[in-house]
Design a protein around this motif. Structure first.
Motif, PDB file in Angstrom:
ATOM      1  N   THR A 104      64.602  44.024 -20.798  1.00 58.11           N
ATOM      2  CA  THR A 104      65.762  44.898 -20.910  1.00 58.11           C
ATOM      3  C   THR A 104      66.781  44.493 -19.863  1.00 58.11           C
ATOM      4  O   THR A 104      66.460  44.414 -18.679  1.00 58.11           O
ATOM      5  CB  THR A 104      65.359  46.371 -20.699  1.00 58.11           C
ATOM      6  OG1 THR A 104      64.455  46.762 -21.722  1.00 58.11           O
ATOM      7  CG2 THR A 104      66.566  47.279 -20.742  1.00 58.11           C
ATOM      8  N   VAL A 110      74.504  39.454 -18.457  1.00 57.44           N
ATOM      9  CA  VAL A 110      74.132  38.360 -19.360  1.00 57.44           C
ATOM     10  C   VAL A 110      75.223  37.296 -19.349  1.00 57.44           C
ATOM     11  O   VAL A 110      76.390  37.597 -19.590  1.00 57.44           O
ATOM     12  CB  VAL A 110      73.909  38.885 -20.786  1.00 57.44           C
ATOM     13  CG1 VAL A 110      73.636  37.725 -21.744  1.00 57.44           C
ATOM     14  CG2 VAL A 110      72.756  39.874 -20.817  1.00 57.44           C
ATOM     15  N   PHE A 113      72.433  32.503 -23.515  1.00 55.21           N
ATOM     16  CA  PHE A 113      71.022  32.485 -23.891  1.00 55.21           C
ATOM     17  C   PHE A 113      70.809  31.632 -25.132  1.00 55.21           C
ATOM     18  O   PHE A 113      71.747  31.340 -25.895  1.00 55.21           O
ATOM     19  CB  PHE A 113      70.483  33.907 -24.115  1.00 55.21           C
ATOM     20  CG  PHE A 113      71.229  34.730 -25.126  1.00 55.21           C
ATOM     21  CD1 PHE A 113      70.819  34.786 -26.453  1.00 55.21           C
ATOM     22  CD2 PHE A 113      72.339  35.479 -24.745  1.00 55.21           C
ATOM     23  CE1 PHE A 113      71.497  35.557 -27.379  1.00 55.21           C
ATOM     24  CE2 PHE A 113      73.032  36.257 -25.672  1.00 55.21           C
ATOM     25  CZ  PHE A 113      72.607  36.304 -26.991  1.00 55.21           C
ATOM     26  N   LEU A 117      66.422  33.593 -29.175  1.00 58.52           N
ATOM     27  CA  LEU A 117      66.179  34.942 -28.689  1.00 58.52           C
ATOM     28  C   LEU A 117      66.901  35.964 -29.567  1.00 58.52           C
ATOM     29  O   LEU A 117      68.066  35.775 -29.924  1.00 58.52           O
ATOM     30  CB  LEU A 117      66.658  35.091 -27.237  1.00 58.52           C
ATOM     31  CG  LEU A 117      65.836  34.366 -26.174  1.00 58.52           C
ATOM     32  CD1 LEU A 117      66.509  34.496 -24.809  1.00 58.52           C
ATOM     33  CD2 LEU A 117      64.416  34.913 -26.105  1.00 58.52           C
ATOM     34  N   TYR A 119      68.212  40.008 -29.878  1.00 62.07           N
ATOM     35  CA  TYR A 119      68.583  41.087 -28.970  1.00 62.07           C
ATOM     36  C   TYR A 119      69.108  42.273 -29.758  1.00 62.07           C
ATOM     37  O   TYR A 119      69.577  42.138 -30.882  1.00 62.07           O
ATOM     38  CB  TYR A 119      69.639  40.622 -27.966  1.00 62.07           C
ATOM     39  CG  TYR A 119      70.992  40.381 -28.570  1.00 62.07           C
ATOM     40  CD1 TYR A 119      71.962  41.385 -28.601  1.00 62.07           C
ATOM     41  CD2 TYR A 119      71.307  39.156 -29.149  1.00 62.07           C
ATOM     42  CE1 TYR A 119      73.199  41.163 -29.185  1.00 62.07           C
ATOM     43  CE2 TYR A 119      72.539  38.935 -29.729  1.00 62.07           C
ATOM     44  CZ  TYR A 119      73.480  39.940 -29.741  1.00 62.07           C
ATOM     45  OH  TYR A 119      74.700  39.732 -30.331  1.00 62.07           O
ATOM     46  N   GLU A 120      69.003  43.439 -29.165  1.00 62.62           N
ATOM     47  CA  GLU A 120      69.564  44.650 -29.748  1.00 62.62           C
ATOM     48  C   GLU A 120      69.919  45.621 -28.631  1.00 62.62           C
ATOM     49  O   GLU A 120      69.320  45.600 -27.556  1.00 62.62           O
ATOM     50  CB  GLU A 120      68.567  45.312 -30.711  1.00 62.62           C
ATOM     51  CG  GLU A 120      67.247  45.727 -30.069  1.00 62.62           C
ATOM     52  CD  GLU A 120      66.324  46.416 -31.059  1.00 62.62           C
ATOM     53  OE1 GLU A 120      66.837  47.119 -31.954  1.00 62.62           O
ATOM     54  OE2 GLU A 120      65.093  46.263 -30.922  1.00 62.62           O
ATOM     55  N   SER A 137      70.603  46.083 -23.318  1.00 58.71           N
ATOM     56  CA  SER A 137      70.294  45.089 -24.343  1.00 58.71           C
ATOM     57  C   SER A 137      68.870  44.596 -24.155  1.00 58.71           C
ATOM     58  O   SER A 137      68.494  44.187 -23.052  1.00 58.71           O
ATOM     59  CB  SER A 137      71.278  43.923 -24.263  1.00 58.71           C
ATOM     60  OG  SER A 137      72.605  44.381 -24.455  1.00 58.71           O
ATOM     61  N   PHE A 139      66.001  41.894 -25.095  1.00 60.95           N
ATOM     62  CA  PHE A 139      65.815  40.530 -25.603  1.00 60.95           C
ATOM     63  C   PHE A 139      64.338  40.291 -25.902  1.00 60.95           C
ATOM     64  O   PHE A 139      63.468  40.606 -25.084  1.00 60.95           O
ATOM     65  CB  PHE A 139      66.303  39.500 -24.573  1.00 60.95           C
ATOM     66  CG  PHE A 139      67.800  39.422 -24.472  1.00 60.95           C
ATOM     67  CD1 PHE A 139      68.507  38.450 -25.163  1.00 60.95           C
ATOM     68  CD2 PHE A 139      68.504  40.334 -23.699  1.00 60.95           C
ATOM     69  CE1 PHE A 139      69.883  38.397 -25.087  1.00 60.95           C
ATOM     70  CE2 PHE A 139      69.883  40.281 -23.601  1.00 60.95           C
ATOM     71  CZ  PHE A 139      70.573  39.298 -24.299  1.00 60.95           C
ATOM     72  N   ARG A 140      64.077  39.708 -27.084  1.00 63.37           N
ATOM     73  CA  ARG A 140      62.720  39.377 -27.504  1.00 63.37           C
ATOM     74  C   ARG A 140      62.715  37.988 -28.131  1.00 63.37           C
ATOM     75  O   ARG A 140      63.751  37.438 -28.459  1.00 63.37           O
ATOM     76  CB  ARG A 140      62.206  40.390 -28.534  1.00 63.37           C
ATOM     77  CG  ARG A 140      61.930  41.777 -27.984  1.00 63.37           C
ATOM     78  CD  ARG A 140      61.284  42.650 -29.065  1.00 63.37           C
ATOM     79  NE  ARG A 140      60.850  43.931 -28.532  1.00 63.37           N
ATOM     80  CZ  ARG A 140      61.625  45.006 -28.457  1.00 63.37           C
ATOM     81  NH1 ARG A 140      62.875  44.942 -28.897  1.00 63.37           N
ATOM     82  NH2 ARG A 140      61.163  46.137 -27.965  1.00 63.37           N
ATOM     83  N   ILE A 145      67.246  32.766 -20.997  1.00 63.10           N
ATOM     84  CA  ILE A 145      68.452  33.550 -20.825  1.00 63.10           C
ATOM     85  C   ILE A 145      68.931  33.372 -19.390  1.00 63.10           C
ATOM     86  O   ILE A 145      68.124  33.351 -18.457  1.00 63.10           O
ATOM     87  CB  ILE A 145      68.207  35.042 -21.141  1.00 63.10           C
ATOM     88  CG1 ILE A 145      69.476  35.862 -20.919  1.00 63.10           C
ATOM     89  CG2 ILE A 145      67.041  35.606 -20.344  1.00 63.10           C
ATOM     90  CD1 ILE A 145      69.363  37.307 -21.379  1.00 63.10           C
ATOM     91  N   GLU A 176      60.496  45.510 -20.487  1.00 66.58           N
ATOM     92  CA  GLU A 176      60.812  46.473 -21.534  1.00 66.58           C
ATOM     93  C   GLU A 176      59.701  47.506 -21.730  1.00 66.58           C
ATOM     94  O   GLU A 176      59.958  48.630 -22.170  1.00 66.58           O
ATOM     95  CB  GLU A 176      61.086  45.727 -22.839  1.00 66.58           C
ATOM     96  CG  GLU A 176      61.830  46.530 -23.898  1.00 66.58           C
ATOM     97  CD  GLU A 176      60.888  47.292 -24.805  1.00 66.58           C
ATOM     98  OE1 GLU A 176      61.332  48.271 -25.439  1.00 66.58           O
ATOM     99  OE2 GLU A 176      59.693  46.916 -24.880  1.00 66.58           O
TER     100      GLU A 176
END
Length: 225
Positions: A104, A110, A113, A117, A119-120, A137, A139-140, A145, A176
């Protein structure tokens, strides 16, 4: 021509492999072979055949950004070549996210990246409706990044036995999987007397880490781009 300016410390050498590396403490070099994503206006130089285009956040992302102010104003960089990224001479750090990880991050931290990856923008659970960092945001996936931070960040371990409270204006990001809630560290009596300036923090519990910057948030400079 002779100068210390031309030593290897400052020289941009030819890329050995695709992807991102630190050029120095204040900038990131990315060797593009396909596509990557970066903060809009953060490119400071490039060479090769590259195109820079606005990256849509989708309707959901645009609505969240309009409502919360949190978001990622991104551009997609496509083609083959090398590009350098920086933002207001902030310090740069690269984090490699592995499959199954989730990080997170506050959108303001940021820089760029890998396109691998995902992201949401998500609500910080338990944070109520106060303070910065209400929406971050996440990231998974797998890839790297690059984060930016004013000064050198502090990484604080979080354990079930030792939760950590952080100022919402100073937090950069956290694991996260940590649980979040608001923590009030100021008594009613102190508030009546004028307050301490440290009334509410974000409490992080579980197993992981939190990254904080060595100062609270300062007013953002208006971009010329």
């Amino acid at each position: 021509m002779k100068s210390d300016l031309f030593t290897s410390e400052h020289l941009a050498e030819a890329a050995q492999f695709p992807g991102m590396t630190l050029q120095n403490a204040k900038s990131v070099k990315y060797t593009v072979n396909g596509e990557m994503h970066a903060l809009q206006g953060s490119m400071i130089a490039f060479r090769g055949n590259l195109q820079f285009e606005h990256k849509s956040q989708g309707l959901g992302g645009l609505l969240k950004r309009a409502l919360t102010g949190e978001g990622l104003p991104l551009m997609a960089v496509r083609g083959q070549g090398e590009a350098w990224f920086a933002h207001e001479a902030q310090n740069c750090f690269i984090v490699e996210i592995e499959q199954g990880d989730a990080l997170t991050v506050n959108g303001r931290n940021v820089l760029c990246f890998d396109s691998t990856l995902a992201y949401e923008i998500k609500t910080v659970k338990g944070a109520g409706m106060t303070g910065g960092g209400l929406f971050n945001s996440v990231f998974r996936g797998y890839g790297k990044i690059a984060l930016i931070c004013e000064g050198n960040p502090i990484v604080i371990p979080v354990t079930p036995e030792a939760p950590v409270n952080v100022d919402t204006d100073a937090v950069v990001g956290w694991s996260e999987q940590l649980r979040t809630s608001l923590h009030r560290s100021q008594s009613i009596g102190s508030m009546v007397r004028g307050g301490s300036g440290e009334a509410v923090q974000l409490k992080l519990e579980g197993q992981g880490f939190v990254i904080v910057r060595p100062s609270e948030l300062t007013p953002q400079k208006k971009s010329a781009n």
